[in-house]
Design a protein around this motif. Structure first.
Motif, PDB file in Angstrom:
ATOM      1  N   PRO A  12       4.835  -3.302  14.989  1.00  0.00           N
ATOM      2  CA  PRO A  12       5.502  -3.183  16.293  1.00  0.00           C
ATOM      3  C   PRO A  12       5.283  -1.813  16.926  1.00  0.00           C
ATOM      4  O   PRO A  12       5.057  -0.811  16.237  1.00  0.00           O
ATOM      5  N   ALA A  13       5.371  -1.770  18.239  1.00  0.00           N
ATOM      6  CA  ALA A  13       5.382  -0.499  18.964  1.00  0.00           C
ATOM      7  C   ALA A  13       6.831  -0.082  19.148  1.00  0.00           C
ATOM      8  O   ALA A  13       7.622  -0.813  19.745  1.00  0.00           O
ATOM      9  N   TRP A  14       7.203   1.073  18.606  1.00  0.00           N
ATOM     10  CA  TRP A  14       8.602   1.490  18.628  1.00  0.00           C
ATOM     11  C   TRP A  14       8.953   2.325  19.849  1.00  0.00           C
ATOM     12  O   TRP A  14      10.126   2.524  20.141  1.00  0.00           O
ATOM     13  N   GLY A  15       7.976   2.868  20.547  1.00  0.00           N
ATOM     14  CA  GLY A  15       8.257   3.737  21.677  1.00  0.00           C
ATOM     15  C   GLY A  15       8.748   5.110  21.258  1.00  0.00           C
ATOM     16  O   GLY A  15       9.283   5.870  22.067  1.00  0.00           O
ATOM     17  N   ARG A  16       8.590   5.440  20.010  1.00  0.00           N
ATOM     18  CA  ARG A  16       8.978   6.745  19.442  1.00  0.00           C
ATOM     19  C   ARG A  16       8.237   6.887  18.126  1.00  0.00           C
ATOM     20  O   ARG A  16       7.554   5.960  17.673  1.00  0.00           O
ATOM     21  N   CYS A  17       8.379   8.041  17.510  1.00  0.00           N
ATOM     22  CA  CYS A  17       7.824   8.246  16.168  1.00  0.00           C
ATOM     23  C   CYS A  17       8.524   7.301  15.190  1.00  0.00           C
ATOM     24  O   CYS A  17       9.752   7.213  15.158  1.00  0.00           O
ATOM     25  N   GLY A  18       7.749   6.580  14.395  1.00  0.00           N
ATOM     26  CA  GLY A  18       8.317   5.690  13.400  1.00  0.00           C
ATOM     27  C   GLY A  18       8.765   6.426  12.156  1.00  0.00           C
ATOM     28  O   GLY A  18       8.413   7.584  11.924  1.00  0.00           O
ATOM     29  N   VAL A  19       9.548   5.733  11.340  1.00  0.00           N
ATOM     30  CA  VAL A  19      10.049   6.303  10.087  1.00  0.00           C
ATOM     31  C   VAL A  19       9.637   5.392   8.939  1.00  0.00           C
ATOM     32  O   VAL A  19       9.991   4.208   8.915  1.00  0.00           O
ATOM     33  N   MET A  20       8.884   5.954   8.021  1.00  0.00           N
ATOM     34  CA  MET A  20       8.436   5.246   6.826  1.00  0.00           C
ATOM     35  C   MET A  20       9.270   5.741   5.646  1.00  0.00           C
ATOM     36  O   MET A  20       9.200   6.904   5.259  1.00  0.00           O
ATOM     37  N   GLY A  21      10.090   4.863   5.085  1.00  0.00           N
ATOM     38  CA  GLY A  21      10.906   5.221   3.936  1.00  0.00           C
ATOM     39  C   GLY A  21      10.157   4.981   2.644  1.00  0.00           C
ATOM     40  O   GLY A  21       9.392   4.014   2.522  1.00  0.00           O
ATOM     41  N   ILE A  22      10.368   5.830   1.665  1.00  0.00           N
ATOM     42  CA  ILE A  22       9.612   5.812   0.412  1.00  0.00           C
ATOM     43  C   ILE A  22      10.413   5.126  -0.692  1.00  0.00           C
ATOM     44  O   ILE A  22      11.575   5.468  -0.934  1.00  0.00           O
ATOM     45  N   VAL A  23       9.757   4.186  -1.383  1.00  0.00           N
ATOM     46  CA  VAL A  23      10.304   3.627  -2.621  1.00  0.00           C
ATOM     47  C   VAL A  23       9.266   3.858  -3.710  1.00  0.00           C
ATOM     48  O   VAL A  23       8.240   3.169  -3.769  1.00  0.00           O
ATOM     49  N   ASN A  24       9.509   4.847  -4.545  1.00  0.00           N
ATOM     50  CA  ASN A  24       8.611   5.161  -5.658  1.00  0.00           C
ATOM     51  C   ASN A  24       9.053   4.397  -6.901  1.00  0.00           C
ATOM     52  O   ASN A  24      10.106   4.689  -7.478  1.00  0.00           O
ATOM     53  N   ALA A  54      14.913   3.053   8.657  1.00  0.00           N
ATOM     54  CA  ALA A  54      13.483   3.006   8.368  1.00  0.00           C
ATOM     55  C   ALA A  54      12.832   1.835   9.092  1.00  0.00           C
ATOM     56  O   ALA A  54      13.373   0.733   9.116  1.00  0.00           O
ATOM     57  N   ASP A  55      11.663   2.087   9.663  1.00  0.00           N
ATOM     58  CA  ASP A  55      10.881   1.040  10.318  1.00  0.00           C
ATOM     59  C   ASP A  55       9.917   0.370   9.339  1.00  0.00           C
ATOM     60  O   ASP A  55       9.546  -0.791   9.527  1.00  0.00           O
ATOM     61  N   ILE A  56       9.495   1.116   8.335  1.00  0.00           N
ATOM     62  CA  ILE A  56       8.540   0.674   7.324  1.00  0.00           C
ATOM     63  C   ILE A  56       9.071   1.130   5.980  1.00  0.00           C
ATOM     64  O   ILE A  56       9.672   2.215   5.876  1.00  0.00           O
ATOM     65  N   VAL A  57       8.846   0.351   4.931  1.00  0.00           N
ATOM     66  CA  VAL A  57       9.130   0.801   3.569  1.00  0.00           C
ATOM     67  C   VAL A  57       7.816   0.863   2.813  1.00  0.00           C
ATOM     68  O   VAL A  57       7.071  -0.126   2.739  1.00  0.00           O
ATOM     69  N   ASP A  58       7.508   2.035   2.275  1.00  0.00           N
ATOM     70  CA  ASP A  58       6.251   2.306   1.567  1.00  0.00           C
ATOM     71  C   ASP A  58       6.515   2.245   0.071  1.00  0.00           C
ATOM     72  O   ASP A  58       7.261   3.062  -0.472  1.00  0.00           O
ATOM     73  N   VAL A  59       5.902   1.271  -0.609  1.00  0.00           N
ATOM     74  CA  VAL A  59       6.140   1.037  -2.031  1.00  0.00           C
ATOM     75  C   VAL A  59       4.947   1.537  -2.832  1.00  0.00           C
ATOM     76  O   VAL A  59       3.809   1.109  -2.599  1.00  0.00           O
ATOM     77  N   GLY A  60       5.213   2.446  -3.786  1.00  0.00           N
ATOM     78  CA  GLY A  60       4.145   2.978  -4.610  1.00  0.00           C
ATOM     79  C   GLY A  60       4.495   2.942  -6.079  1.00  0.00           C
ATOM     80  O   GLY A  60       5.640   3.199  -6.456  1.00  0.00           O
ATOM     81  N   GLY A  61       3.502   2.638  -6.914  1.00  0.00           N
ATOM     82  CA  GLY A  61       3.742   2.529  -8.346  1.00  0.00           C
ATOM     83  C   GLY A  61       3.028   3.560  -9.184  1.00  0.00           C
ATOM     84  O   GLY A  61       3.105   3.518 -10.417  1.00  0.00           O
ATOM     85  N   GLU A  62       2.338   4.510  -8.540  1.00  0.00           N
ATOM     86  CA  GLU A  62       1.612   5.540  -9.280  1.00  0.00           C
ATOM     87  C   GLU A  62       1.898   6.897  -8.653  1.00  0.00           C
ATOM     88  O   GLU A  62       1.655   7.099  -7.462  1.00  0.00           O
TER      89      GLU A  62
END
Length: 293
Positions: A12-24, A54-62
């Motif tokens: 989506p276009a948010w019309g502002r800076c997006g926020v990506m939340g981290i799940v490690n 958060a607009d996005i959740v970033d999932v990382g396993g390493e």
């Protein structure tokens, strides 16, 4: 913000800076290792980040912290995929943080809509073709080598110019490998093969990235350069990672003001507020614009 530059397939276009939340989903990440290893807890944490803005959740396993050793692809998949599936089932826009093509492909099949590769496609020769075939946005971060040795790769004559040029060359490589340029997101790679001074120079020069014409992701959250800045006056000891969130929110607001597409953060609430404040101020300065919600 540039609406045309920041348009990405499936996002989506948010019309502002997006926020990506981290799940490690890791035992050894530098500030939250071990907290979210259980898939149910990780999914609950991701939903909490969405609830905070958060607009996005970033999932990382390493872990990619300085000095981190690599894990097997099987272990990375075991950690990541249940969390991706769980969040997607809840309607969350999920990004997968991986350098492995097999993990990225499986995560996209499970519903992830962004591939965030800290190597920008350099660590795994198959990654570019996988992301190109999937058609999802792909993060090309500045990267000079694996975490175990990256602190020995910090020699620059002109850090801003060299980092932008190196990312531009990697963008060209991804496009030559079949990726649509419209998929590409760029990331300066703060803390990766950078000194503390280099990180500040890159932040001060975010405007230089406009020449690449692609959305910029800024990932400064809790990083070492903030710990050094906030060191205890009495001892000089860097501030602990989890006590750097206010500084992270400040960087997020400044990055938003410089046109960042999104910021990647561990704790979302303050940053979500900060980018909305920046957007409201920017809109108030623009004649004829309506209110920001």
């Amino acid at each position: 913000m540039n609406a045309d530059r920041d348009r990405l397939p499936g996002v989506p276009a948010w019309g502002r800076c997006g926020v990506m939340g981290i799940v490690n989903v890791t035992p050894d990440s530098f500030s939250d290792g071990g907290l979210w290893l259980d898939p149910d807890r990780a999914v609950a944490h991701g939903l909490s980040l969405v609830g905070q803005g958060a607009d996005i959740v970033d999932v990382g396993g390493e872990s990619t912290r300085p000095g981190a050793a690599r894990i097997t692809a099987e272990e990375e998949s075991r950690r990541v995929l249940p969390v991706v599936r769980g969040l997607v089932q809840e309607g969350v826009l999920v990004s997968v943080d991986t350098m492995r093509a097999d993990v990225a492909e499986a995560a996209v099949d499970a519903g992830a809509r962004i591939v965030n590769d800290v190597s920008g496609g350099r660590a795994d020769p198959a990654m570019v073709k996988v992301a190109a075939r999937a058609g999802v946005p792909f993060v090309v971060m500045h990267w000079r080598g694996q975490s175990a040795g990256m602190d020995r790769l910090t020699a620059y004559d002109d850090v801003l110019g060299e980092v932008v040029d190196e990312v531009e060359r990697q963008m060209e490589t991804t496009v030559a490998g079949g990726m649509d340029p419209a998929q590409v997101i760029v990331d300066p790679g703060l803390g990766f093969a950078k000194s503390r001074a280099d990180d500040w120079t890159l932040l001060a020069g975010l405007g230089a990235w406009r020449r690449l014409g692609r959305p910029v992701l800024v990932a400064a959250s809790r990083k070492r350069f903030l710990g050094t800045l906030l060191a205890a006056p009495s001892t000089g000891a860097p501030r602990p990672a989890r006590a750097r969130d206010a500084a992270t929110a400040a960087v997020s607001a400044l990055a938003a003001a410089e046109g960042a597409w999104a910021v990647r953060v561990h704790t979302v609430g303050a940053t979500a507020d900060a980018v909305r404040v920046e957007a409201a101020l920017r809109q108030a300065r623009a004649p004829g614009c309506g209110s920001v919600r």
